[in-house]
Write a protein that holds these residues in place. Sequence first.
Motif, short mmCIF file in Angstrom:
data_model
loop_
_atom_site.label_atom_id
_atom_site.label_comp_id
_atom_site.label_asym_id
_atom_site.label_seq_id
_atom_site.Cartn_x
_atom_site.Cartn_y
_atom_site.Cartn_z
N PHE A 201 -25.03 10.75 60.15
CA PHE A 201 -24.28 11.66 58.53
C PHE A 201 -25.99 11.46 58.27
O PHE A 201 -26.54 10.47 58.65
CB PHE A 201 -23.46 10.50 58.07
CG PHE A 201 -22.06 11.42 58.49
CD1 PHE A 201 -21.37 12.65 58.21
CD2 PHE A 201 -21.41 11.00 60.49
CE1 PHE A 201 -20.41 12.69 58.42
CE2 PHE A 201 -19.98 11.44 60.47
CZ PHE A 201 -19.92 12.42 59.01
N ASN A 202 -25.83 12.03 56.93
CA ASN A 202 -27.16 11.96 55.89
C ASN A 202 -26.14 10.95 55.07
O ASN A 202 -24.97 11.24 54.06
CB ASN A 202 -27.28 13.26 54.99
CG ASN A 202 -28.19 14.09 56.29
OD1 ASN A 202 -28.93 13.97 57.25
ND2 ASN A 202 -27.65 15.17 56.18
N ALA A 203 -26.29 9.22 54.91
CA ALA A 203 -25.55 8.42 53.89
C ALA A 203 -26.36 8.49 52.99
O ALA A 203 -27.86 8.35 52.86
CB ALA A 203 -25.27 7.35 54.76
N LYS A 204 -25.72 8.65 51.51
CA LYS A 204 -26.14 8.22 50.04
C LYS A 204 -25.81 7.42 49.75
O LYS A 204 -24.29 6.54 49.71
CB LYS A 204 -26.23 9.80 49.07
CG LYS A 204 -27.54 10.56 49.90
CD LYS A 204 -27.39 11.55 49.12
CE LYS A 204 -28.94 12.73 48.93
NZ LYS A 204 -28.47 13.82 48.10
N VAL A 205 -26.01 6.43 48.63
CA VAL A 205 -25.14 5.35 47.59
C VAL A 205 -24.78 5.91 46.26
O VAL A 205 -25.94 6.27 45.71
CB VAL A 205 -25.95 4.02 48.10
CG1 VAL A 205 -25.30 3.01 47.04
CG2 VAL A 205 -25.24 3.72 49.60
N LEU A 206 -23.70 6.58 45.54
CA LEU A 206 -23.54 6.49 44.26
C LEU A 206 -23.79 4.58 44.13
O LEU A 206 -22.16 3.61 43.72
CB LEU A 206 -22.31 7.22 44.25
CG LEU A 206 -22.60 7.19 42.97
CD1 LEU A 206 -21.03 9.08 43.09
CD2 LEU A 206 -21.70 6.81 41.95
N GLN B 278 -16.70 18.98 57.90
CA GLN B 278 -16.34 19.49 56.60
C GLN B 278 -17.97 19.00 56.60
O GLN B 278 -18.39 20.59 55.06
CB GLN B 278 -15.61 19.31 55.65
CG GLN B 278 -14.35 18.72 56.10
CD GLN B 278 -13.02 20.03 56.68
OE1 GLN B 278 -13.95 21.20 55.92
NE2 GLN B 278 -13.04 19.95 57.33
N THR B 279 -19.10 18.27 56.66
CA THR B 279 -19.98 18.08 55.62
C THR B 279 -20.95 16.71 56.74
O THR B 279 -20.00 16.06 57.56
CB THR B 279 -19.98 17.63 54.79
OG1 THR B 279 -21.25 17.15 54.30
CG2 THR B 279 -19.44 16.13 54.61
N ASN B 280 -21.98 17.01 56.61
CA ASN B 280 -22.76 16.07 56.97
C ASN B 280 -23.37 14.87 55.94
O ASN B 280 -24.25 14.15 56.64
CB ASN B 280 -23.95 16.60 58.56
CG ASN B 280 -24.21 17.17 59.37
OD1 ASN B 280 -22.96 16.92 60.27
ND2 ASN B 280 -24.44 18.34 59.13
#
Length: 582
Positions: free
Chosen positions: A323-328, A293-295
């Motif tokens: 994956f391109n990882a982010k942190v909330l 569904q997404t990267n």
Amino acid sequence: MDSSIQQIKDKLDIVDFIRQYAVVQPAGKNFRALCPFHKEKTPSFIISPDRQTWHCFGSCSEGGDIFQFLMKYENLEFYEALKILAEKAGIELKKISPMDHKQFGVLYDINNSAKDFFKKQLEKSKEAEQYLKSRGLKKEIIEEFEIGFSSQEFDHLTVYLISLGYDIKDIERAGLNFKNERGGYLDRFRGRIMFPIYSHLGKAVAFSGRILPQFDNGEMGKYVNSSETPIFSKSKILYGFHKSKNFIREEKSAVLVEGQMDFLMCWQDGLKNIAATSGTALTLDHLTSLKRQTNNLIFCFDNDEAGFKAIERGIDMAQAADFNAKVLVLKDYKDPGEAAEKSPGIMLKLAKEAGPAMEFYFQKYNIIKGKQKDIGELKDNLRLVLGKIKNLASPIEQAHWLKELSYKIGIKEEALIEEMNKISLPVGGFGIKKSAVNKELIIKKIIQPSSRRDLIIYKLVKLVVIKNNLADHLSGYFDYFPVDYLEIIKSLIEKRNLEDETLANLLHSISMQSSLEHIAATGEEFIEAEFKELLRQLKKEHLKEEKERLAFGIKEAEKIGDEEKVLIILKELHEISKILEE
């Protein structure tokens, strides 16, 4: 079960079957079509009649056999697809095996009946309804996700399911009860809020039960899940994904949280591109589902030390899988559920503000110039962060973050690169054991050549797949091939199947990609001309490598003062240079 599935596959041709859903055209020895699962203008959907499989090389990256196609296209579970395909193949299910019915179908039925039972019990329990209200869940969300309640009675559900005609052994196989020391059966869930766990196609396959606080004596887990069954594996299913996957695809990102309540509160607050790991660690199977569904992944776990560790492990796995990882960052809230309850709309805002995972690491490990107290602390923290950068699948990302790290800490990139190259990572990256490395990832790595010689070899194998008799011309070039590709070439020459499953899958992938590029349509004359040119280029690359090896040999001989050896190597070097010039 395996024999009955094979029986159906033998009777139904996958190409003819898919023709009912898409316009299919020949492409070499395979077939291609516009993918039925996503919009596209150029065909990327390849069907292999040899293997009776299909794969989309476009944005959805789906693939499988005739069962997986029908399940995905018609939104069916395996047992439902089995019944439909058995009928098409002219095979009566009752003649296959009674166990085939019991293996899957009855487990779906039992879980569905249990779900309805728990929903009715919730309507009868003011305590349970009050608890959900106190947690901030609205009635429409409770109904949408079919939340229920299990009473404190020892065998309430078991007795009910037996009254519907289900066998006690099947109820146990469904993970809803267990046998005690006296031989009697007790319900697995008692005094708990019941969250149905759905397959990614939307069928209830298991449950997660949260003990009501007034029944918690401290001796039982706050959450209890159904045991693993033939239709449920917690390492493969993401909670809420059956509802959110289309939103994830539309938003081109997924927010990952830990538990059902976090998911439900965020969903209620309008954050729809979300999924939960249901209290278990993130796995490669979870990542495989999300990758379709997404990267882009945004991690948001509990705002405590355990949550930070889970985020770190998840980031490392995701980045190793490209994956391109982010942190909330939750700031003043203990978890996503509390944030959504106390500050409506904030989760949508925080998701948009989520920063790159590497920035999270810079902050965690104090990557700020002059902040470290001594060189030992600086070295240790830098090595941790350099390990994270080395774990990145993309060289472009690695280069970007090395530059950022150099700027933040005031150390030259060259020194950072040298230090990074000394770091050894586990196979597959941080947090991924060697035994767990996905074969698809291995194959993907092999078919994305890292050197010019590997690229030439890969193209040669593709041409041989299209025109098999070309393989006979490769015998004089075996020394130039790495072991994996050499074994594939020999299998094509000898017309035998590959015993190694990974190599067989690699050959299959090359074959399907050849069809995607439609090399066969270019004509035999062009293929043969390209084949000869590739052989010439392969020999040229081999000679270049030999020249480099000999040049190194001269330096080593000169170091020890062996003039005779220098002259011998110079002669070899001259001969190779002469051949290269020609």
